[in-house]
Every structure is written in structure tokens, then in C-alpha cells.
Design a protein around this motif. Structure first.
Motif, mmCIF file in Angstrom:
data_model
loop_
_atom_site.group_PDB
_atom_site.id
_atom_site.type_symbol
_atom_site.label_atom_id
_atom_site.label_comp_id
_atom_site.label_asym_id
_atom_site.label_seq_id
_atom_site.Cartn_x
_atom_site.Cartn_y
_atom_site.Cartn_z
ATOM 1 N N HIS A 1 0.839 -1.196 0.000
ATOM 2 C CA HIS A 1 0.000 0.000 0.000
ATOM 3 C C HIS A 1 0.875 1.248 0.000
ATOM 4 O O HIS A 1 1.912 1.290 0.677
ATOM 5 C CB HIS A 1 -0.907 0.023 1.228
ATOM 6 N N ARG B 1 -0.841 -3.081 -4.083
ATOM 7 C CA ARG B 1 -2.258 -3.396 -4.213
ATOM 8 C C ARG B 1 -3.134 -2.143 -4.234
ATOM 9 O O ARG B 1 -4.188 -2.133 -4.866
ATOM 10 C CB ARG B 1 -2.718 -4.295 -3.057
ATOM 11 N N HIS B 2 -2.690 -1.083 -3.541
ATOM 12 C CA HIS B 2 -3.556 0.093 -3.432
ATOM 13 C C HIS B 2 -2.727 1.344 -3.200
ATOM 14 O O HIS B 2 -1.721 1.322 -2.488
ATOM 15 C CB HIS B 2 -4.541 -0.074 -2.278
ATOM 16 N N GLU C 1 -5.232 -0.905 -7.266
ATOM 17 C CA GLU C 1 -6.392 -0.047 -7.060
ATOM 18 C C GLU C 1 -5.948 1.310 -6.509
ATOM 19 O O GLU C 1 -4.822 1.461 -6.013
ATOM 20 C CB GLU C 1 -7.375 -0.691 -6.073
ATOM 21 N N THR D 1 -7.571 5.162 -4.543
ATOM 22 C CA THR D 1 -8.639 5.988 -3.992
ATOM 23 C C THR D 1 -8.102 7.396 -3.827
ATOM 24 O O THR D 1 -6.956 7.579 -3.427
ATOM 25 C CB THR D 1 -9.114 5.461 -2.622
ATOM 26 N N GLY E 1 -7.846 1.729 1.773
ATOM 27 C CA GLY E 1 -6.943 0.681 1.324
ATOM 28 C C GLY E 1 -7.442 -0.723 1.553
ATOM 29 O O GLY E 1 -6.857 -1.678 1.029
ATOM 30 N N ALA F 1 -12.434 1.357 -4.226
ATOM 31 C CA ALA F 1 -11.520 1.260 -5.367
ATOM 32 C C ALA F 1 -11.960 2.175 -6.506
ATOM 33 O O ALA F 1 -13.098 2.116 -6.974
ATOM 34 C CB ALA F 1 -11.437 -0.183 -5.858
#
Length: 337
Positions: A76, A114-115, A166, A168, A233, A239
Motif C-alpha cells: 500500500h 495493491r492500493h 487499485e 482511492t 486501502g 476502489a
């Protein structure tokens, strides 16, 4: 409303850029309390409680890639790095470079990203240009005026699609929390201004315009934003989305300023326009005496508060209201603002 319920299913390793700032500091602390492996990136600030410091200049692509070998397991990214510049183009060039070098550095070392959480703010709605339509919503269209927020978001969405992670976007307003060396920290502006005014035997006066004194405003608690970052996250529904994140209550400085005076044990007086960026550096000696008198941590005066930021907010003569936690639906290529 956004419910900040967290799950252990996505626990991993987080990299927080701009960890010396008010956002980064609180995000790193929140992840550390939750038991994550936390690494914080900044050029100057050292290791914090529960997280490891990586002293990296993100404008140096090669140095970033080299330093990120120590963060190869990063899952993350909380991107809080920021550099102020005087023109729109310079602001975009330097801040897009920070993000690009960070993403490429993690990619080169094979991080299983991943995020990514990206932070924006009221400038996405044109708050820096003057009046803008309120309440500002995440679905509002972009402005024709170039904006580094848009450029960063476009880059991030493109890279996320290519590399399969992904993202945000969170939009706080007037983030308040403890941190030094950060130009956008309203709490430190007010606290230091009040402390120096009190030491000079003066009442607490609002230093901005009367119109700003009467306009609606709101802030975002740094701890709330940190919890929202962790939620983003780990929550699949976040997402690709954009969320305003504020405390949810609006106020007028006219209502709050007398209460601040009481808090600091000071007399209150009516507003008097003063450019803090011009006036406050002249009182460096007063602050240094306070540091000595109360045994405060010695910190360079220029790192204590961002007076230009205070002048900007205390002269915003229009309502700045962004409702928090609007519903999802802002995925279309980042074109929603």
C-alpha cells in the motif's frame, strides 16, 4: 456516509510519502498502531514511533529506486508528498514528478502494490481561484484551469490500469493536527500566532478579512483522515473512487475565534487585517524566548508554521463546504474533479 470499518484481511506493508507533514505523520502512526509494517519517506525527518524512515529525495529517480529496495514488499502507498511552487506549470511538473518517481521506484523493485491513496483538496473545486459552487461534490466536473491535482490523478489512474493496482482519492479541507515543517497546517498557524500575541500582551484578533470572518468553513482532523486512508486501502467499494473527507460540521471564524481566545487564556478583539507572512517572522525572537521559557523542542522558526497558508485561508471570502462521504460513482477515467 462513509463508515470507517477496517478489516485485517488486507494487512501488509505501507509506504507513506511526505511523512514529515501533517497528513503523512498521522497516517504512518495510524498504520503502525494497527500492526502494519510502516515505512515513511521524507528528506529530513527521522524515524518515528513504530515506523522506519527512508531519507529519500523523490525528485531523484535513481536515488528513489535505490532507496526503495528496502521497501520491496510494499503493498500500500499513501502518497502525501508535496512541494510548493509559484506557478501552475511548475507546481504540476514537480508534484507529478514526485508521484511518477515513487510509482516507478516501487515497480522497479518488484513491490506487490495493491492500493494507492492520493490526497487532493479544495483546489480540485477551484477554491484557490475564488468563489466556487458549494456544497462541492466529488461528481462536480473539472475546471478548465490547469491543476496539478488533475495531472497527478490522471497519471495514477493510467499507471494503476497498466500495473493492476487499485486507487482511492481523498479530498480533505484544512487538515489540522500536530506536525512541523509542513506549509499546510492550520493548527500550527493558529497556535503559534496566538502564543506570540499573548506573549506580546495583545488580544487575539482574527488577522484576515471581515468577509472571511463571516464565511462558512470546515476542517479535517488528521486522525480522521488517517483512519479514512486505512479504510480506503481495505474496502473494495473504495476502489477507483473519490471521497471528500471532513469533520462534517461547518463553522464561521466569527463564532470560533472568541472560543480560541478563551482556550489560550487571552482577551478577544475584533478582526484586524494583518499579513502573517510579513508580520510573524519579525517576532522570531519572541518565539525563541517562549521555547527557552517553556523548554520546548528547538525547531527552526520557518518550520513551525506556514504563514502564507494562513493568509490564504484567512482571506477566503466565500463559503468552503465539501460534504463528506458522498456515494460512489466517480470512476470514469478521473474526469469528475
Amino acid at each position: 456516509m462513509v463508515v470507517l470499518a477496517l478489516s485485517d484481511r488486507t494487512r501488509g506493508s505501507v509506504l507513506v510519502t511526505g511523512v514529515g507533514g501533517v497528513i503523512g505523520r498521522h497516517v504512518a502512526q495510524e498504520y503502525a498502531r494497527a500492526g502494519w509494517k510502516v515505512r515513511g519517506v521524507s528528506r529530513r525527518h527521522g524515524e518515528g514511533a513504530g515506523w522506519e524512515h527512508l531519507p529519500v529525495d523523490l525528485l531523484d529517480a535513481e536515488a528513489t529506486q535505490s532507496a526503495f529496495r528496502a521497501a520491496a514488499e510494499t503493498t500500500h502507498l499513501a502518497f502525501g508528498a508535496y512541494i510548493e511552487k509559484p506557478t501552475t506549470q511548475e507546481l504540476s511538473d514537480v508534484n507529478v514528478a514526485l508521484l511518477r518517481h515513487t510509482l516507478n521506484g516501487l515497480h522497479v523493485v518488484g513491490a506487490p502494490l495493491r492500493h494507492v491513496t492520493l490526497y487532493q483538496g479544495g483546489k480540485a473545486y477551484g477554491a484557490h481561484l475564488g468563489y466556487f459552487n458549494t456544497p462541492a461534490k466529488e461528481s462536480d466536473p473539472r475546471l478548465i484551469q490547469p491543476n496539478f491535482y488533475y495531472d497527478q490523478e490522471d497519471l495514477l489512474r493510467q499507471v494503476a490500469q497498466e500495473r493492476g493496482f487499485e486507487l482511492t482519492v481523498l479530498r480533505p479541507e484544512g487538515v489540522v493536527g500536530y506536525a512541523v515543517g509542513n506549509p499546510m497546517n492550520l493548527l500550527m498557524v493558529i497556535a503559534v500566532y496566538a502564543a506570540i500575541s499573548r506573549a506580546l500582551g495583545q488580544p487575539l484578533r482574527f488577522p484576515g478579512t471581515v468577509a472571511a470572518y463571516d464565511a462558512l468553513y470546515q476542517v479535517t482532523d488528521a486522525d480522521l483522515l488517517a483512519r479514512a486512508t486505512m479504510w480506503a486501502g481495505s474496502e473494495p467499494a473504495a476502489a477507483g473512487e473519490i471521497f471528500n473527507v471532513t469533520n462534517g460540521d461547518q463553522f464561521r471564524w466569527r463564532q470560533l475565534w472568541p472560543a480560541l481566545a478563551r482556550h489560550f487564556g487571552m482577551d478577544y478583539a475584533e478582526p484586524q487585517q494583518v499579513l502573517l507572512a510579513e508580520a510573524m517572522p519579525l517576532h522570531r525572537g519572541v518565539w525563541e524566548k517562549l521555547v527557552e521559557q517553556y523548554g520546548l523542542v528547538r525547531t527552526p522558526f520557518e518550520d513551525i508554521a506556514g504563514w502564507d497558508f494562513g493568509d490564504f485561508l484567512f482571506r477566503s471570502e466565500f463559503d468552503r463546504v465539501d460534504p463528506a462521504g458522498s456515494s460512489p460513482g466517480h470512476r470514469e477515467g478521473g474526469r469528475q474533479g
